[in-house]
Design a protein around this motif. Sequence first.
Motif, mmCIF file in Angstrom:
data_model
loop_
_atom_site.group_PDB
_atom_site.id
_atom_site.type_symbol
_atom_site.label_atom_id
_atom_site.label_comp_id
_atom_site.label_asym_id
_atom_site.label_seq_id
_atom_site.Cartn_x
_atom_site.Cartn_y
_atom_site.Cartn_z
ATOM 1 N N PHE A 1 0.777 -2.736 37.413
ATOM 2 C CA PHE A 1 -0.341 -2.769 36.351
ATOM 3 C C PHE A 1 -0.055 -1.488 35.684
ATOM 4 O O PHE A 1 0.182 -0.388 36.203
ATOM 5 N N LEU A 2 0.148 -1.627 34.134
ATOM 6 C CA LEU A 2 0.544 -0.405 33.545
ATOM 7 C C LEU A 2 -0.465 0.433 33.117
ATOM 8 O O LEU A 2 -0.216 1.479 32.865
ATOM 9 N N GLY A 3 -1.757 0.007 32.959
ATOM 10 C CA GLY A 3 -2.777 0.635 32.340
ATOM 11 C C GLY A 3 -2.702 0.832 30.837
ATOM 12 O O GLY A 3 -1.524 0.675 30.296
ATOM 13 N N CYS A 4 -3.749 0.884 29.974
ATOM 14 C CA CYS A 4 -3.517 1.021 28.626
ATOM 15 C C CYS A 4 -3.170 2.508 28.183
ATOM 16 O O CYS A 4 -2.290 2.875 27.529
ATOM 17 N N VAL A 5 -4.078 3.586 28.374
ATOM 18 C CA VAL A 5 -3.841 4.747 27.951
ATOM 19 C C VAL A 5 -2.728 5.310 28.502
ATOM 20 O O VAL A 5 -1.955 6.005 27.917
ATOM 21 N N ASN A 6 -2.616 4.989 29.831
ATOM 22 C CA ASN A 6 -1.203 5.424 30.695
ATOM 23 C C ASN A 6 -0.029 4.753 30.096
ATOM 24 O O ASN A 6 0.928 5.663 29.788
ATOM 25 N N HIS A 7 -0.104 3.742 29.661
ATOM 26 C CA HIS A 7 1.205 3.206 29.149
ATOM 27 C C HIS A 7 1.449 3.899 27.834
ATOM 28 O O HIS A 7 2.642 3.908 27.476
ATOM 29 N N VAL A 8 0.673 4.312 26.929
ATOM 30 C CA VAL A 8 0.854 4.792 25.752
ATOM 31 C C VAL A 8 1.422 6.113 25.846
ATOM 32 O O VAL A 8 2.381 6.773 25.311
ATOM 33 N N PHE A 9 0.461 7.124 26.672
ATOM 34 C CA PHE A 9 0.975 8.616 26.823
ATOM 35 C C PHE A 9 1.984 8.838 27.927
ATOM 36 O O PHE A 9 2.661 9.953 27.668
ATOM 37 N N PHE A 10 1.958 8.206 29.134
ATOM 38 C CA PHE A 10 2.786 8.226 30.374
ATOM 39 C C PHE A 10 3.616 7.225 30.529
ATOM 40 O O PHE A 10 3.814 6.656 31.649
ATOM 41 N N PRO A 11 4.391 6.527 29.487
ATOM 42 C CA PRO A 11 5.439 5.458 30.076
ATOM 43 C C PRO A 11 6.324 5.734 30.984
ATOM 44 O O PRO A 11 6.853 4.897 31.710
ATOM 45 N N HIS A 12 6.623 7.105 31.074
ATOM 46 C CA HIS A 12 7.636 7.548 32.167
ATOM 47 C C HIS A 12 7.092 7.367 33.508
ATOM 48 O O HIS A 12 7.666 7.309 34.527
ATOM 49 N N VAL A 13 5.887 7.331 33.353
ATOM 50 C CA VAL A 13 5.220 7.414 34.994
ATOM 51 C C VAL A 13 5.267 6.088 35.300
ATOM 52 O O VAL A 13 5.582 5.652 36.531
#
Length: 460
Positions: free
Chosen positions: A213-225
């Motif tokens: 699961f990628l997450g939305c804010v997570n995927h925009v700001f921390f795609p490297h995570v």
Amino acid sequence: MASAVTQQKVSLPTLSGASADHATPTPVHIVPGQTIPYDLFLDCVHCGLCTSACPTFLELGTEMDSPRGRIYLMRGVVDGRIPLDQHVRRHLDLCLDCRACESACPSGVQYGRLIEPFRTDLQRLGLQARLPRWLELLLFQLFPRPQWTWWSLYPVRGLQRVFGLDWWKPLASWLPLQLRHMLALLPPLPRRYYRFPEQVRAHGERRARVAVFLGCVNHVFFPHVNEATVRLLQFQGCDVLVPKNQVCCGALHYHAGRIQAAQQLAQLNLRAFPSEIDAIVVNVAGCGSTLKDYGHLLADTPYAEQGRALAAKVKDVHEFLATLDFYPPGFGLPIRATYHDACHLCHAQQIRQQPRRLLQQIPELSLVPLQESEVCCGAAGSYNLTQPEMADRLGQRKAGHILQADVQAVFTANAGCLLQIRRHLREHAPHIWVAHPVEALWAACNGHIPYRGIPVSVPD
Ligand code: SF4
Ligand code: SF4
């Protein structure tokens, strides 16, 4: 699972105006909290053992800003003894919903089962403090759509590159307080929008088949995570699916009392994730705890059973890796580091030791304790934007403890905490690496230097 879900049309909450929750016709006689089982209030025996765990009580020292005080206020409103005036609402609005009180309470009070439905009722009755319209659109319409968020930040990315992260400061006095806080939180924005292949194969022998699961804010700001998570799982012998139809977990809506919008998002995720997998792996504490709560969120809908089935598959990334026989990393990170417990990992999911044990497997990394590691950093979903003053106080408190620990890195497993801690360390200690544990674990597995100034040692 996709096939088990009725193919009824479900779409993201509308952009045209208020969420569906606003449109819910509500009888005017309803008193907030009346739908909460009254026994849940009676579980509280007023011992006060929770107060020292509560971030707002630690900062303000006032009883009504403690868990015990808030339970007393909610119960008083339900009983009709206490009028629901602006003072009462203010004490309730200041609650971070961090659930530290649940961890501290010896009587097993389920505080989340009190504050969340109470807030839902306030929302339905139009009694919750109104946010500026632009902020509502941002939180509940834009943020759940990561690609839109990424494009909307395109001009900001350019300004950051030309003038640096603080490009907005000369304009600060003209900007609304919440917008200033949001701009101050922004990390360097990634240059591209990451897309993952829908499936990657395990390295070597396959030990599990998982979806991420990628997450939305997570995927925009921390795609490297997310990239580190996928690669680490692959390295640990997992086939990894990244379903392209997954959407926001609904946490922002859920915690703001917008239940219908959260349910719509949950239904979309029921369709997106297949059932023939061993786990749905999540690297954002807030998303993980919401996904694990889908059975409860969808309880009064035809999707309750599917919600429970999906929730049973959800595993925080550390929780999942701890169940595998973890292949030890081959490279060392010779640094002194500490770990901040994200509230929705330690209090909501009771995950404390797994991330620490995994980090301790990295050769040469010395993990030292962090004072008040379980006290909220002030991020708490959208709290940073809705209660910026208290969020600031808690962010500074957290940064102070990290500085005292005298470390080169601080790890935490939640996108909001990463943003908040980075922001508060940037001024005094920009050299400290603020990262998700999977970044360090993946770096120690593949030997790539993860952050300027952070060394990687090569085994003899
Ligand atoms: S919530 Fe729990 S710890 Fe806090 S006063 Fe009530 S019983 Fe005591
Ligand atoms: S959820 Fe957090 S902020 Fe709210 S009362 Fe409990 S400890 Fe305090």
